[in-house]
Design a protein around this motif. Structure first.
Motif, PDB file in Angstrom:
ATOM      1  N   ILE A   1      43.617  49.685  36.148  1.00 41.54           N
ATOM      2  CA  ILE A   1      43.647  48.797  37.325  1.00 41.54           C
ATOM      3  C   ILE A   1      43.200  47.397  36.916  1.00 41.54           C
ATOM      4  N   GLY A   2      44.010  46.396  37.302  1.00 48.97           N
ATOM      5  CA  GLY A   2      43.776  45.003  36.903  1.00 48.97           C
ATOM      6  C   GLY A   2      44.792  44.635  35.836  1.00 48.97           C
ATOM      7  N   ALA A   3      45.258  43.383  35.884  1.00 45.99           N
ATOM      8  CA  ALA A   3      46.274  42.954  34.901  1.00 45.99           C
ATOM      9  C   ALA A   3      45.936  41.565  34.382  1.00 45.99           C
ATOM     10  N   GLY A   4      44.650  41.368  34.059  1.00 39.91           N
ATOM     11  CA  GLY A   4      44.214  40.079  33.511  1.00 39.91           C
ATOM     12  C   GLY A   4      44.104  40.150  31.998  1.00 39.91           C
TER      13      GLY A   4
ATOM     14  N   THR B   1      48.669  41.649  41.821  1.00 37.06           N
ATOM     15  CA  THR B   1      49.923  40.914  41.623  1.00 37.06           C
ATOM     16  C   THR B   1      50.765  41.696  40.621  1.00 37.06           C
TER      17      THR B   1
ATOM     18  N   LYS C   1      52.207  40.361  37.231  1.00 36.30           N
ATOM     19  CA  LYS C   1      51.359  40.271  36.038  1.00 36.30           C
ATOM     20  C   LYS C   1      51.393  41.582  35.241  1.00 36.30           C
TER      21      LYS C   1
ATOM     22  N   ASP D   1      46.068  47.060  45.964  1.00 36.74           N
ATOM     23  CA  ASP D   1      44.884  46.306  46.362  1.00 36.74           C
ATOM     24  C   ASP D   1      43.702  47.251  46.222  1.00 36.74           C
ATOM     25  N   ALA D   2      42.943  47.071  45.147  1.00 35.26           N
ATOM     26  CA  ALA D   2      41.861  48.006  44.837  1.00 35.26           C
ATOM     27  C   ALA D   2      40.623  47.779  45.707  1.00 35.26           C
TER      28      ALA D   2
ATOM     29  N   ALA E   1      39.771  45.519  36.693  1.00 33.58           N
ATOM     30  CA  ALA E   1      39.963  44.480  37.723  1.00 33.58           C
ATOM     31  C   ALA E   1      38.663  43.667  37.722  1.00 33.58           C
ATOM     32  N   LEU E   2      38.137  43.332  38.861  1.00 33.46           N
ATOM     33  CA  LEU E   2      36.902  42.538  38.884  1.00 33.46           C
ATOM     34  C   LEU E   2      35.730  43.407  39.335  1.00 33.46           C
TER      35      LEU E   2
ATOM     36  N   GLY F   1      32.500  47.665  27.804  1.00 30.10           N
ATOM     37  CA  GLY F   1      33.145  46.485  27.223  1.00 30.10           C
ATOM     38  C   GLY F   1      32.417  46.166  25.919  1.00 30.10           C
TER      39      GLY F   1
ATOM     40  N   ASP G   1      29.707  43.458  25.777  1.00 30.49           N
ATOM     41  CA  ASP G   1      28.326  43.345  26.242  1.00 30.49           C
ATOM     42  C   ASP G   1      28.315  43.154  27.748  1.00 30.49           C
TER      43      ASP G   1
ATOM     44  N   THR H   1      36.346  42.915  24.602  1.00 27.00           N
ATOM     45  CA  THR H   1      36.036  43.711  25.797  1.00 27.00           C
ATOM     46  C   THR H   1      37.010  44.878  25.943  1.00 27.00           C
TER      47      THR H   1
HETATM   48  P1  NDP Z   1      40.971  38.414  35.021  1.00 26.78           P
HETATM   49  O1  NDP Z   1      40.590  37.555  36.169  1.00 26.78           O
HETATM   50  O2  NDP Z   1      41.777  37.860  33.910  1.00 26.78           O
HETATM   51  O3  NDP Z   1      41.723  39.721  35.559  1.00 26.78           O
HETATM   52  C1  NDP Z   1      41.311  40.431  36.688  1.00 26.78           C
HETATM   53  C2  NDP Z   1      42.493  41.223  37.198  1.00 26.78           C
HETATM   54  O4  NDP Z   1      42.047  42.029  38.293  1.00 26.78           O
HETATM   55  C3  NDP Z   1      43.630  40.354  37.709  1.00 26.78           C
HETATM   56  O5  NDP Z   1      44.837  40.875  37.280  1.00 26.78           O
HETATM   57  C4  NDP Z   1      43.474  40.454  39.218  1.00 26.78           C
HETATM   58  O6  NDP Z   1      44.661  40.347  39.963  1.00 26.78           O
HETATM   59  C5  NDP Z   1      42.986  41.875  39.346  1.00 26.78           C
HETATM   60  N1  NDP Z   1      42.388  42.050  40.658  1.00 26.78           N
HETATM   61  C6  NDP Z   1      41.487  41.262  41.289  1.00 26.78           C
HETATM   62  N2  NDP Z   1      41.209  41.744  42.497  1.00 26.78           N
HETATM   63  C7  NDP Z   1      41.965  42.857  42.650  1.00 26.78           C
HETATM   64  C8  NDP Z   1      42.132  43.787  43.690  1.00 26.78           C
HETATM   65  N3  NDP Z   1      41.481  43.685  44.854  1.00 26.78           N
HETATM   66  N4  NDP Z   1      42.994  44.807  43.502  1.00 26.78           N
HETATM   67  C9  NDP Z   1      43.693  44.939  42.351  1.00 26.78           C
HETATM   68  N5  NDP Z   1      43.576  44.086  41.326  1.00 26.78           N
HETATM   69  C10 NDP Z   1      42.718  43.058  41.481  1.00 26.78           C
HETATM   70  O7  NDP Z   1      39.598  39.035  34.461  1.00 26.78           O
HETATM   71  P2  NDP Z   1      39.300  39.548  32.982  1.00 26.78           P
HETATM   72  O8  NDP Z   1      40.432  40.346  32.486  1.00 26.78           O
HETATM   73  O9  NDP Z   1      38.781  38.420  32.205  1.00 26.78           O
HETATM   74  O10 NDP Z   1      38.059  40.520  33.261  1.00 26.78           O
HETATM   75  C11 NDP Z   1      38.254  41.851  33.720  1.00 26.78           C
HETATM   76  C12 NDP Z   1      36.912  42.543  33.864  1.00 26.78           C
HETATM   77  O11 NDP Z   1      36.267  42.591  32.595  1.00 26.78           O
HETATM   78  C13 NDP Z   1      35.939  41.831  34.807  1.00 26.78           C
HETATM   79  O12 NDP Z   1      35.269  42.814  35.558  1.00 26.78           O
HETATM   80  C14 NDP Z   1      34.958  41.164  33.862  1.00 26.78           C
HETATM   81  O13 NDP Z   1      33.697  40.985  34.453  1.00 26.78           O
HETATM   82  C15 NDP Z   1      34.907  42.201  32.742  1.00 26.78           C
HETATM   83  N6  NDP Z   1      34.416  41.678  31.454  1.00 26.78           N
HETATM   84  C16 NDP Z   1      33.518  42.424  30.766  1.00 26.78           C
HETATM   85  C17 NDP Z   1      33.030  41.986  29.543  1.00 26.78           C
HETATM   86  C18 NDP Z   1      32.143  42.853  28.735  1.00 26.78           C
HETATM   87  O14 NDP Z   1      31.936  42.564  27.557  1.00 26.78           O
HETATM   88  N7  NDP Z   1      31.608  43.942  29.252  1.00 26.78           N
HETATM   89  C19 NDP Z   1      33.423  40.678  28.992  1.00 26.78           C
HETATM   90  C20 NDP Z   1      34.449  40.018  29.746  1.00 26.78           C
HETATM   91  C21 NDP Z   1      34.911  40.484  30.953  1.00 26.78           C
HETATM   92  P3  NDP Z   1      45.303  38.930  40.363  1.00 26.78           P
HETATM   93  O15 NDP Z   1      45.993  38.527  39.116  1.00 26.78           O
HETATM   94  O16 NDP Z   1      46.211  39.233  41.475  1.00 26.78           O
HETATM   95  O17 NDP Z   1      44.155  38.029  40.712  1.00 26.78           O
END
Ligand code: NDP
Length: 393
Positions: free
Chosen positions: A8-11, A37, A40, A59-60, A82-83, A139, A141, A345
């Motif tokens: 879940i999540g596509a960042g 989205t 993505k 929508d998570a 995701a977040l 991840g 850290d 991560t």
């Molecule tokens: P991004 O912002 O690049 O990606 C987040 C993704 O989650 C996006 O695709 C976003 O969709 C999606 N998203 C947001 N809200 C929702 C929702 N309600 N339902 C479904 N999808 C959703 O973030 P990152 O990839 O940089 O980070 C991802 C996670 O990794 C975060 O939780 C971050 O805190 C964690 N992280 C952990 C680290 C570690 O070392 N432990 C280091 C770095 C990050 P949309 O594109 O539509 O916004």
């Protein structure tokens, strides 16, 4: 039988997780990549045309929507990248469907810049009752740093007295200001007050009040600032004899100057403000203006170096070790189309999920990384692109 993995999540982080799961397709089987989205997700899938990947809009924030998707695809595991705002809804969907869960960051409420494990730990009983495992913070850290601490405890110490976690990103993306992962989450973290733990108490500092210069192997000396970071909350519970734990992250002067100005003009605010008859949240608007972290990949040069320094006692003798991992941003991009912060991560997220799916890491309830045997994880890091080193200091 072939497994089904729901991501879940596509960042930025997700892109790495997907690439790495595909490289380990014998374990992960079919991948369903779902995010808010869907375009993505499709973009990531297009990078891996031969892989067994389906995409879905999700929508998570809605537990019911996550439950419905898990049930439709019969997921064997959910990897939440995701977040942090979605941690609880996704955990609840996993409880309802008896599906193992993994994430990389602890829960945060969108309206409060505070992160802690409380609400996730409170779900321990429910995970136990349903006989499933939840792995928190897989991840780098949190994640690999927790495993480094567990490895030090298992192989090098009878008691660890102090730990410093040292996070250096010496990557240069050429922009005057950008964040390496989700800007909102990143800026909330670094603009908050610092905090460390000593002799059983949390000690608060002003943001960036404490600085030390650390000479990072393969990078060089860097100003490193004390921050609060989530892995300390679990490590103080699980590392024997611990007297102090701190977390340091490197920042350049230009980054700090930008942060100071943004803070002073109110751009880091999380409360909505009225603008021309519309409500906007300043930090969300700032996110819109800043480069997408995923776009930094092709531009970023330099290395990350993240590790821990542990000091303590072995057989009555004082001992100090440094466990660290160095990764080159350009190498990460060549392998997964992503920069080093997403890579470092995403790879541990894949490794955690792999150990769970293979039953090498197992248990009922909610776990932090240091509660599990560090050896198989450390071995996988060596093989999956995150080789580490140990130095006696
Ligand atoms: P991004 O912002 O690049 O990606 C987040 C993704 O989650 C996006 O695709 C976003 O969709 C999606 N998203 C947001 N809200 C929702 C929702 N309600 N339902 C479904 N999808 C959703 O973030 P990152 O990839 O940089 O980070 C991802 C996670 O990794 C975060 O939780 C971050 O805190 C964690 N992280 C952990 C680290 C570690 O070392 N432990 C280091 C770095 C990050 P949309 O594109 O539509 O916004």
């Amino acid at each position: 039988m072939k497994k089904t993995t729901l991501i879940i999540g596509a960042g930025g982080v997700s892109r790495v997780v997907v690439h790495k799961c595909v490289m380990n397709a014998d374990v992960f089987g079919k991948i369903v990549l779902a995010s808010r989205t869907v375009s993505k997700c499709d973009e990531i899938r297009a990078e891996l045309p031969d892989a067994d990947i389906e995409t879905a809009a999700l929508d998570a924030d809605s537990t019911d929507a996550v439950i419905a998707l898990i049930e439709t695809i019969k997921a064997d595991i959910v990897i939440n990248v995701a977040l942090p705002y979605q941690d609880l809804t996704i955990m609840d969907a996993c409880i309802a469907t008896k599906t193992p869960y993994l994430d990389t960051a602890n829960y945060e409420h969108p309206d409060e810049a505070k992160f802690e494990y409380k609400l996730q730990w409170e779900r321990n009983e429910a995970f136990k009752q349903e006989g499933i495992m939840g792995l928190l913070g897989s991840g780098f850290d949190p994640g690999a740093t927790n495993v480094f601490c567990a490895y030090a405890q298992k192989h090098y110490f009878d008691e660890i007295h102090t730990i410093d976690i040292l996070d250096c990103n010496a990557g240069d993306h050429g922009y005057p200001f950008a964040t390496n992962f989700n800007p909102e989450i990143n800026l909330r973290e670094v603009s908050a007050k610092g905090r460390y733990w000593e002799n059983g108490e949390w000690i608060e500092t002003e943001p960036m009040e404490i600085m030390q210069v650390w000479d990072y192997p393969e990078v060089g000396p860097k100003d490193s600032y004390l921050l609060y970071h989530e892995e300390m909350e679990s490590l103080v519970k699980h590392i024997k004899g611990l007297k102090r734990i701190r977390f340091f992250m490197t920042f350049g002067q230009s980054y700090l100057k930008h942060m100071e100005v943004l803070q002073n003009v109110g751009m880091l605010g999380i409360e909505p403000v009225q603008h021309k008859g519309m409500e906007i949240v300043p930090i969300e608007f700032l996110k819109t203006l800043l480069p997408d972290p995923a776009s930094l990949g092709p531009r970023t040069k330099g290395k990350t170096n993240i590790g821990i320094v542990a000091e303590g006692i072995k057989d009555g003798v004082k001992k100090k070790i440094y466990i660290y991992q160095v990764k080159d941003h350009e190498e990460c991009y060549a392998e997964t189309n992503s920069q080093g912060v997403s890579y470092t991560t995403g790879v541990p997220a894949m490794i955690g999920a792999k150990l769970m799916l293979k039953g090498i890491w197992s248990g009922e309830g909610v776990f932090n990384m240091e509660q599990l045997d560090p050896d198989p994880f450390m071995q996988e890091m060596m093989e999956q692109g995150l080789p580490w080193k140990i130095k006696e200091l």
